[in-house]
Design an enzyme around this catalytic site. Structure first.
Site, PDB file in Angstrom:
ATOM      1  N   ASP A  90      -9.501  33.078  50.574  1.00 19.12           N
ATOM      2  CA  ASP A  90      -9.070  32.968  52.456  1.00 19.12           C
ATOM      3  C   ASP A  90      -9.612  33.873  52.944  1.00 19.12           C
ATOM      4  OD1 ASP A  90      -7.229  34.331  50.519  1.00 19.12           O
ATOM      5  OD2 ASP A  90      -6.283  34.560  52.268  1.00 19.12           O
ATOM      6  N   GLY A 129       4.749  38.397  60.753  1.00 20.39           N
ATOM      7  CA  GLY A 129       3.628  38.117  61.419  1.00 20.39           C
ATOM      8  C   GLY A 129       3.159  40.046  62.120  1.00 20.39           C
TER       9      GLY A 129
HETATM   10  P1  AMP Z   1      -4.374  39.229  52.647  1.00 20.46           P
HETATM   11  O1  AMP Z   1      -4.745  38.629  51.266  1.00 20.46           O
HETATM   12  O2  AMP Z   1      -3.918  40.205  53.757  1.00 20.46           O
HETATM   13  O3  AMP Z   1      -5.528  38.781  54.610  1.00 20.46           O
HETATM   14  O4  AMP Z   1      -3.506  37.702  53.613  1.00 20.46           O
HETATM   15  C1  AMP Z   1      -3.114  36.587  53.019  1.00 20.46           C
HETATM   16  C2  AMP Z   1      -2.293  35.454  53.793  1.00 20.46           C
HETATM   17  O5  AMP Z   1      -0.606  36.478  53.858  1.00 20.46           O
HETATM   18  C3  AMP Z   1      -2.411  35.785  54.999  1.00 20.46           C
HETATM   19  O6  AMP Z   1      -2.305  34.025  55.281  1.00 20.46           O
HETATM   20  C4  AMP Z   1      -1.668  36.084  55.996  1.00 20.46           C
HETATM   21  O7  AMP Z   1      -1.909  35.736  57.382  1.00 20.46           O
HETATM   22  C5  AMP Z   1      -0.558  36.246  55.049  1.00 20.46           C
HETATM   23  N1  AMP Z   1       0.112  37.800  56.112  1.00 20.46           N
HETATM   24  C6  AMP Z   1      -0.357  39.235  55.433  1.00 20.46           C
HETATM   25  N2  AMP Z   1       0.467  39.772  56.355  1.00 20.46           N
HETATM   26  C7  AMP Z   1       1.598  39.054  56.969  1.00 20.46           C
HETATM   27  C8  AMP Z   1       2.372  39.582  57.773  1.00 20.46           C
HETATM   28  N3  AMP Z   1       3.224  40.778  58.054  1.00 20.46           N
HETATM   29  N4  AMP Z   1       3.004  38.273  57.962  1.00 20.46           N
HETATM   30  C9  AMP Z   1       3.182  36.881  58.617  1.00 20.46           C
HETATM   31  N5  AMP Z   1       1.419  37.281  57.097  1.00 20.46           N
HETATM   32  C10 AMP Z   1       0.766  38.158  56.965  1.00 20.46           C
HETATM   33 MG    MG Z   2      -6.629  37.611  55.561  1.00 28.33          MG
END
Ligand code: AMP
Ligand code: MG
Length: 509
Positions: free
Chosen positions: A266, A135
Site C-alpha cells: 500500500d 486521522g
Molecule cells: P502506513 O503504512 O504508515 O502508510 O499506514 C498504513 C495505513 O494506516 C494507511 O491506510 C494509513 O492511512 C493508516 N493510518 C496510519 N496512521 C493513521 C492515523 N493516525 N489515523 C488514521 N489512519 C492512519
Molecule cells: Mg501508507
C-alpha cells in the site's frame, strides 16, 4: 464535522480544477470534508513545489487564496471535491485486507504546465478508513515528510512532492501528547499497488466481477501509461511498465543510500514514485543490513533488501492484475526483466558515482569491493562518495581525504590502486581529467542529504515554535550537489553527531 457555510474560498488562480478520480465511481472512495483544526499556522512551504503548480508569487499569504485555511483543511477552493480513497495491501508480507486513506484527503487535481497534479492533505482527520487511528499526523512526522519529499526531488529521484506544512495546537496522542500538522502532498497520481489489490480482492464478493479492477487499470493506463493501450495485452504492458519504473526507483534509492522503512504494497506507487515517508532515512555509517524502522524487528525492509522487496511487491501487483491479463505466463514475462534491468541501472549509477565513463567487466567487482570495505569500516556513505571526487590519479597522491575515512588503510590503498588503473584504462588520468571527473562525480554524489539528526534539529526547533530552521534546511537540501557556503557545510554536511545513533524512527507518526 461539516464545513461551515463560508468554507469555500476563492478559486483564483485555479480555474482548471479537475476531479477525474471521482469518475471512477463510488466504490473507489468516500466523499467527505476534512475535520477542522483550530487556529492553523504556517510551518513551512516549498516555493519550488509552488512553482511546479503554477501558483502565483505570494500565494501563501494572498487573502483571496486563503491558502493557510485551505491547506489545513478548514476551507476548500471552489471546485475541490475532497475524498478518501479505498485500497488494501500486504503489510510486512501478510495480507492486511482493507486499508485506505485513513488520514489523507484527496482534494482533486490542478491543471498545471507540467500536467494535472493531484493535491492531497495528509493528517486532515478521520475517514471511513481510519480504523483505530485518529486521522491526524504529528508535527514531527509532517516535517520529515515535507523535507524528505523535497530533498528526494532535488536529488532527481521520483517522489511525491510536498507543497507545505501547516500546524495547529490541536493535541494528538502518540507515545506522548504532540500537536497536529497537515502536509499538502502533490503527485500526478496517488494510486498504489494496494488500490489494484483491493479491487482484485473485492471481485470475489462482487456481482460485477472485475469491472472495478478493469476500470482502475484503464484509468491509470489512459492517464499515465497511454502507450500500453496499443499493446496486444494492455494490462500485461501496464505491469511491465510499472516494473521498469520500480526498478529505476530502487536503483535510485540504493545509489543514494535511501531507506524507505515500510515498503508495504500500500506504500508502493504505480508511477514508481517514492511515497509515504514514515520511518525513512539516509544511511550514515554504511551497513547494508541497516534497518531504519524501529518497528521492523525482522529487518524485512533493511536497505540491502529493498530491491527484492520491490520485486515481491510487483508479484503482488501481478497477482492483482491477473484477472485482466488472463495469462499467468504473460504476467510472469512482464515481471521477468526487472532483475536484469535493476542490476544494470544500479551498476550505471555506481559507475557514475565513481566517475567512470565507460563500462568494463570488472566494474561490478570494483564497486562491490569498495562497498565491502566501506561496510567493514562503517564509513559514512554520503561523505565517502563525495570525497572520492577529489581522488587523484597522480603517482604521488595519497588521496588522504578518502583514505582517512577507512580504518584498514592497506585495504583502501589496494582498492585505490585498482581504481587508478581502471581510470587509466579509460585515459582519465591527467590533472585536467581528474578535475573533469570531480565535476561529474559531484553532480551524482550529493554533499547534502536529509540525515535523521538534521531533520531532528528542524523538528526540535519547530516544536519550540521556531520554524526558520525547517525553511533553512529545505533551502540547503534543494541544492544537494552544490558546494554551498561554509556555514551550510559546517551545519549540514558533516559527520552525524554521536547522538544521531540514538534517534529512533518508527511507524508512530
Ligand atoms: P502506513 O503504512 O504508515 O502508510 O499506514 C498504513 C495505513 O494506516 C494507511 O491506510 C494509513 O492511512 C493508516 N493510518 C496510519 N496512521 C493513521 C492515523 N493516525 N489515523 C488514521 N489512519 C492512519
Ligand atoms: Mg501508507
Amino acid at each position: 464535522m461539516n464545513l461551515p457555510t463560508d468554507s469555500v474560498a476563492s478559486m483564483q488562480p485555479a480555474p482548471n480544477w479537475l476531479n477525474r478520480f471521482r469518475d471512477l465511481g463510488k466504490s473507489f472512495y468516500t466523499a467527505l470534508p476534512a475535520e477542522l483544526v483550530p487556529d492553523p499556522h504556517w510551518v513551512a512551504a516549498s516555493d519550488d513545489c509552488a512553482a511546479l503548480l503554477g501558483l502565483p508569487s505570494g500565494w501563501a499569504t494572498r487573502p483571496d487564496l486563503n491558502a493557510l485555511e485551505v491547506f489545513s483543511g478548514n476551507r476548500i477552493w471552489l471546485g475541490m471535491q475532497p475524498l478518501a480513497t479505498v485500497y488494501s495491501g500486504h503489510q510486512f508480507g501478510v495480507w492486511a485486507g482493507q486499508l485506505g486513506d485513513g488520514r489523507a484527503l484527496w482534494l482533486g487535481e490542478l491543471d498545471t504546465p507540467a500536467g494535472p497534479m493531484e493535491l492531497q492533505l495528509k493528517g486532515a482527520g478521520r475517514t471511513p478508513y481510519s480504523r483505530m487511528g485518529d486521522g491526524r499526523a504529528v508535527l514531527r512526522s509532517s516535517i520529515r515528510e515535507f523535507l524528505g519529499s523535497e530533498a528526494m526531488h532535488a536529488l532527481g529521484i521520483p517522489t511525491t512532492r510536498a507543497l507545505c506544512v501547516t500546524g495547529s495546537a490541536l493535541p494528538v496522542r502518540r507515545e506522548t501528547i504532540e500537536t497536529a500538522a497537515v502536509v499538502t502532498r502533490v503527485a500526478p497520481s496517488f494510486v498504489r499497488f494496494g488500490h489494484f489489490e483491493h479491487f482484485a480482492h473485492q471481485a470475489v464478493f462482487e456481482r460485477d466481477g472485475h469491472d472495478d479492477l478493469r476500470r482502475l487499470a484503464d484509468f491509470v493506463i489512459a492517464q499515465h501509461y497511454p502507450a500500453c493501450r496499443d499493446d496486444a495485452n494492455p494490462y500485461a504492458a501496464l505491469l511491465a511498465a510499472v516494473s521498469l519504473r520500480t526498478a529505476e526507483l530502487m536503483a535510485d534509492w540504493q545509489a543514494v543510500g535511501f531507506c524507505h522503512g515500510v515498503m508495504n504494497t500500500d506504500n508502493m506507487s504505480v508511477l514508481g514514485l517514492t511515497i509515504d515517508y514514515g520511518p525513512f532515512g539516509f544511511l550514515d555509517q554504511f551497513d547494508p543490513g541497516h534497518i531504519c524502522n524501529h518497528s521492523d524487528h525482522q529487518g524485512r525492509y533493511a536497505w540491502a533488501r529493498q530491491p527484492n522487496v520491490a520485486f515481491w511487491n510487483l508479484h503482488a501487483l501481478a497477482q492483482a492484475l491477473l484477472p485482466l491479463i488472463e495469462d499467468s505466463d504473460l504476467a510472469l514475462a512482464a515481471l521477468e526483466p526487472y532483475k536484469a534491468v535493476f542490476a544494470d541501472m544500479l551498476l550505471a549509477r555506481w559507475s557514475a558515482k565513481l566517475g567512470l565513463r565507460t563500462r568494463e567487466d570488472g566494474d561490478r567487482d570494483l564497486v562491490d569491493d569498495l562497498l565491502r570495505l566501506m561496510a567493514a569500516d562503517r564509513c559514512d556513505f554520503t561523505i565517502t562518495f563525495r570525497r572520492l571526487a577529489s581522488f587523484s590519479t597522480a603517482a604521488a597522491a595519497d588521496n588522504a581525504a578518502a583514505r582517512d575515512l577507512f580504518i584498514d588503510r592497506p585495504a583502501f590503498d589496494a582498492w585505490a590502486a585498482r581504481y587508478a588503473a581502471r581510470l587509466a584504462r579509460e585515459s582519465s588520468t591527467d590533472a585536467g581529467d581528474d578535475h573533469a571527473r570531480a565535476l561529474r562525480m559531484n553532480r551524482v554524489n550529493p554533499k547534502f542529504v536529509l540525515r535523521n539528526h538534521l531533520a531532528e534539529g528542524a523538528i526540535r526547533a519547530a516544536q519550540g515554535g521556531e520554524f526558520g530552521e525547517t525553511q533553512r534546511l529545505l533551502k540547503v537540501l534543494q541544492r544537494p550537489f552544490d558546494e554551498q557556503d561554509a556555514s551550510a557545510s559546517t551545519a549540514y554536511a558533516g559527520f552525524p553527531p554521536e547522538w544521531a545513533r540514538s534517534i529512533e524512527v518508527s511507524c508512530s507518526s
